[in-house]
Design a protein around this motif. Structure first.
Motif, PDB file in Angstrom:
ATOM      1  N   LYS A 180       9.342   0.527 -17.295  1.00 31.01           N
ATOM      2  CA  LYS A 180       8.149  -0.284 -17.104  1.00 31.01           C
ATOM      3  C   LYS A 180       7.491   0.117 -15.792  1.00 31.01           C
ATOM      4  N   SER A 181       6.220   0.481 -15.845  1.00 27.22           N
ATOM      5  CA  SER A 181       5.551   1.029 -14.667  1.00 27.22           C
ATOM      6  C   SER A 181       4.782  -0.042 -13.889  1.00 27.22           C
ATOM      7  N   HIS A 182       4.672   0.203 -12.571  1.00 25.71           N
ATOM      8  CA  HIS A 182       3.840  -0.600 -11.665  1.00 25.71           C
ATOM      9  C   HIS A 182       3.176   0.384 -10.683  1.00 25.71           C
ATOM     10  N   CYS A 183       2.342   1.267 -11.202  1.00 22.32           N
ATOM     11  CA  CYS A 183       1.724   2.305 -10.384  1.00 22.32           C
ATOM     12  C   CYS A 183       0.424   1.783  -9.763  1.00 22.32           C
ATOM     13  N   PHE A 184       0.201   2.133  -8.504  1.00 18.40           N
ATOM     14  CA  PHE A 184      -1.020   1.683  -7.848  1.00 18.40           C
ATOM     15  C   PHE A 184      -1.480   2.707  -6.815  1.00 18.40           C
ATOM     16  N   LEU A 185      -2.737   2.592  -6.429  1.00 18.18           N
ATOM     17  CA  LEU A 185      -3.330   3.429  -5.384  1.00 18.18           C
ATOM     18  C   LEU A 185      -3.711   2.546  -4.203  1.00 18.18           C
ATOM     19  N   LEU A 186      -3.521   3.050  -3.003  1.00 16.11           N
ATOM     20  CA  LEU A 186      -3.981   2.384  -1.796  1.00 16.11           C
ATOM     21  C   LEU A 186      -5.242   3.096  -1.318  1.00 16.11           C
ATOM     22  N   TYR A 187      -6.310   2.316  -1.118  1.00 19.95           N
ATOM     23  CA  TYR A 187      -7.584   2.855  -0.636  1.00 19.95           C
ATOM     24  C   TYR A 187      -7.851   2.397   0.798  1.00 19.95           C
ATOM     25  N   ARG A 188      -8.466   3.278   1.574  1.00 16.92           N
ATOM     26  CA  ARG A 188      -8.967   2.937   2.889  1.00 16.92           C
ATOM     27  C   ARG A 188     -10.438   3.334   2.929  1.00 16.92           C
ATOM     28  N   ASN A 189     -11.287   2.334   3.116  1.00 22.79           N
ATOM     29  CA  ASN A 189     -12.745   2.583   3.078  1.00 22.79           C
ATOM     30  C   ASN A 189     -13.143   3.323   1.799  1.00 22.79           C
ATOM     31  N   ASP A 190     -12.566   2.867   0.673  1.00 19.13           N
ATOM     32  CA  ASP A 190     -12.892   3.375  -0.662  1.00 19.13           C
ATOM     33  C   ASP A 190     -12.408   4.806  -0.919  1.00 19.13           C
ATOM     34  N   GLU A 191     -11.587   5.342  -0.036  1.00 16.79           N
ATOM     35  CA  GLU A 191     -11.001   6.662  -0.257  1.00 16.79           C
ATOM     36  C   GLU A 191      -9.492   6.497  -0.462  1.00 16.79           C
ATOM     37  N   PRO A 192      -8.927   7.047  -1.560  1.00 21.50           N
ATOM     38  CA  PRO A 192      -7.485   6.885  -1.795  1.00 21.50           C
ATOM     39  C   PRO A 192      -6.659   7.593  -0.727  1.00 21.50           C
ATOM     40  N   VAL A 193      -5.721   6.867  -0.131  1.00 23.47           N
ATOM     41  CA  VAL A 193      -4.868   7.438   0.907  1.00 23.47           C
ATOM     42  C   VAL A 193      -3.390   7.424   0.508  1.00 23.47           C
ATOM     43  N   ALA A 194      -3.065   6.852  -0.662  1.00 24.15           N
ATOM     44  CA  ALA A 194      -1.669   6.858  -1.116  1.00 24.15           C
ATOM     45  C   ALA A 194      -1.598   6.675  -2.631  1.00 24.15           C
ATOM     46  N   LEU A 195      -0.737   7.469  -3.258  1.00 31.08           N
ATOM     47  CA  LEU A 195      -0.381   7.294  -4.667  1.00 31.08           C
ATOM     48  C   LEU A 195       1.021   6.713  -4.713  1.00 31.08           C
ATOM     49  N   CYS A 196       1.174   5.609  -5.436  1.00 30.14           N
ATOM     50  CA  CYS A 196       2.439   4.872  -5.440  1.00 30.14           C
ATOM     51  C   CYS A 196       2.949   4.704  -6.872  1.00 30.14           C
ATOM     52  N   PRO A 197       3.746   5.646  -7.364  1.00 32.14           N
ATOM     53  CA  PRO A 197       4.248   5.585  -8.742  1.00 32.14           C
ATOM     54  C   PRO A 197       5.575   4.827  -8.822  1.00 32.14           C
ATOM     55  N   PHE A 198       5.523   3.524  -9.059  1.00 35.44           N
ATOM     56  CA  PHE A 198       6.731   2.702  -9.093  1.00 35.44           C
ATOM     57  C   PHE A 198       7.057   2.247 -10.512  1.00 35.44           C
ATOM     58  N   TYR A 199       8.383   2.104 -10.752  1.00 40.23           N
ATOM     59  CA  TYR A 199       8.880   1.715 -12.069  1.00 40.23           C
ATOM     60  C   TYR A 199      10.076   0.787 -11.894  1.00 40.23           C
ATOM     61  N   GLU A 200      10.302  -0.046 -12.879  1.00 36.69           N
ATOM     62  CA  GLU A 200      11.510  -0.872 -12.878  1.00 36.69           C
ATOM     63  C   GLU A 200      12.688  -0.023 -13.329  1.00 36.69           C
ATOM     64  N   SER A 201      13.737  -0.017 -12.499  1.00 32.97           N
ATOM     65  CA  SER A 201      14.931   0.757 -12.811  1.00 32.97           C
ATOM     66  C   SER A 201      16.146   0.023 -12.267  1.00 32.97           C
ATOM     67  N   SER A 202      17.332   0.569 -12.493  1.00 33.41           N
ATOM     68  CA  SER A 202      18.560  -0.143 -12.126  1.00 33.41           C
ATOM     69  C   SER A 202      19.471   0.708 -11.255  1.00 33.41           C
ATOM     70  N   ILE A 203      20.184   0.027 -10.365  1.00 34.25           N
ATOM     71  CA  ILE A 203      21.303   0.607  -9.627  1.00 34.25           C
ATOM     72  C   ILE A 203      22.524  -0.232  -9.957  1.00 34.25           C
ATOM     73  N   ASN A 204      23.501   0.393 -10.627  1.00 30.47           N
ATOM     74  CA  ASN A 204      24.717  -0.321 -11.032  1.00 30.47           C
ATOM     75  C   ASN A 204      24.403  -1.612 -11.782  1.00 30.47           C
ATOM     76  N   GLY A 205      23.410  -1.560 -12.659  1.00 31.57           N
ATOM     77  CA  GLY A 205      23.078  -2.707 -13.501  1.00 31.57           C
ATOM     78  C   GLY A 205      22.146  -3.722 -12.861  1.00 31.57           C
ATOM     79  N   VAL A 206      21.763  -3.518 -11.602  1.00 33.40           N
ATOM     80  CA  VAL A 206      20.861  -4.438 -10.907  1.00 33.40           C
ATOM     81  C   VAL A 206      19.456  -3.843 -10.917  1.00 33.40           C
TER      82      VAL A 206
END
Length: 343
Positions: free
Chosen positions: A45-71
């Motif tokens: 399941k994805s939660h991807c987002f971009l961070l903008y500064r003064n309308d210019e993208p300054v970060a790509l953040c590709p996040f997903y739900e995942s597990s470590i040892n079942g957590v």
């Protein structure tokens, strides 16, 4: 300066593509096609987002739900060779602040127990370190730079006489590399891929994952190969091709574990890709994720081709007190075991 965050959508997808292509840190695994593979083929399941500064993208953040040892937690690009966030301005500490604030919001809304963030940059590492993350094992990839060492110099100056002998043996015995794209051939590839992982107690991906890859990527983006002669299949290799960065990524090794010991198919297939990548105009080959230990056998097998280790920096931020306690116990045991084995 005004900052705002936008979830990845059709509206800002062109910004995502542009930053990935223009950034030094951009790569194959930050492309939107890989996002679809992670979501549809591997069920993240994805939660991807971009961070903008003064309308210019300054970060790509590709996040997903995942597990470590079942957590379950929020993880940047799981199941990918490169799993870092992309930051275009390494001198702005507020970027780390805004990314972490958004990750905390996502984790809270989805009842996730931790946040795992990875970066390649030392400066970005320092900015995140100010927020007191828990320690996380160092990770990274083995990378071969063909601009520094081409096939001729690797053959004559890097490879050992024994490795050259193993390579010549395949050629002498009539083995060939064949590109495959039919379902029957991919079933052959998958048979040995699955057996290879099960032999080391690792979980293989489903066959449908490879079908999804075949439907998603063209022959200019992905190549599947088999190493064979008239009698036997020795193994196979999948390679992702990312020409904007002139990089080949080797993944999903398929091996016939019943071959006589005189054969070293992995050595031959890697050498084949060194020659082929150079002929195709690629300048780098990623040999995949590897423990950062020069004494590790996988590290050594890749280093003998001239690869160097590219380190990444990861941070884990607990979202619950119980997770923090459990993780600290786990990390203590991990470090103790690592030191004990290295003796």
């Amino acid at each position: 300066m005004v900052y705002h965050i936008e979830e990845l959508s059709n509206k800002n997808a062109t910004d995502w593509k542009r930053v990935n292509e223009e950034s030094k840190e951009g790569d194959f695994f930050h492309k939107l096609e890989w996002k679809r593979i992670l979501e549809q083929s591997l069920n993240f399941k994805s939660h991807c987002f971009l961070l903008y500064r003064n309308d210019e993208p300054v970060a790509l953040c590709p996040f997903y739900e995942s597990s470590i040892n079942g957590v379950r937690g929020l993880v940047s690009l799981p199941d990918s060779d490169y799993n870092h966030i992309i930051v275009t301005d390494q001198y702005d500490p507020l970027i780390a602040y805004h990314i972490l604030e958004k990750c905390n919001e996502i984790a809270r809304e989805n009842k996730l127990s931790f946040i795992l963030i990875t970066t390649l940059r030392e400066s970005i590492k320092d900015y995140f370190s100010k927020y007191n993350p828990l320690p996380y094992p160092i990770g990274g990839n083995m990378m071969l730079d063909l601009e520094k060492s081409g096939p001729d110099s690797i053959w004559s100056e890097v490879l050992s006489q024994r490795d050259r002998k193993h390579i010549r043996r395949f050629e002498k015995d009539g083995f060939k590399i064949k590109e495959i794209n039919s379902i029957d051939h991919i079933k052959m590839f998958y048979k040995y891929y699955k057996a290879n992982l099960e032999s080391i107690d690792a979980a293989p991906h489903s066959f449908s994952h490879f079908e999804d890859l075949l439907r998603t990527y063209s022959s200019t983006e992905m190549i599947l190969t088999l190493l064979y002669n008239n009698k036997i299949i020795a193994g196979g290799q999948l390679a992702f091709l990312h020409y904007p960065k002139k990089t080949v990524y080797l993944r999903y090794l398929s091996l016939n574990r019943d071959l006589p010991n005189r054969y070293r198919p992995t050595t031959y297939m890697r050498w084949n890709w060194i020659r082929r990548a150079s002929e195709m105009g690629y300048s780098k080959i990623c040999f995949g994720r590897t423990p950062p230990d020069p004494n590790d056998i996988h590290y050594q097998l890749k280093e003998k081709f001239g690869c160097h280790f590219e380190k990444e920096h990861s941070f884990i931020f607990p979202r619950s007190y119980l997770f923090k306690i459990g993780y600290n116990i786990y990390y203590t045991i991990y470090n103790f075991t690592k030191k004990y084995i290295s003796r």
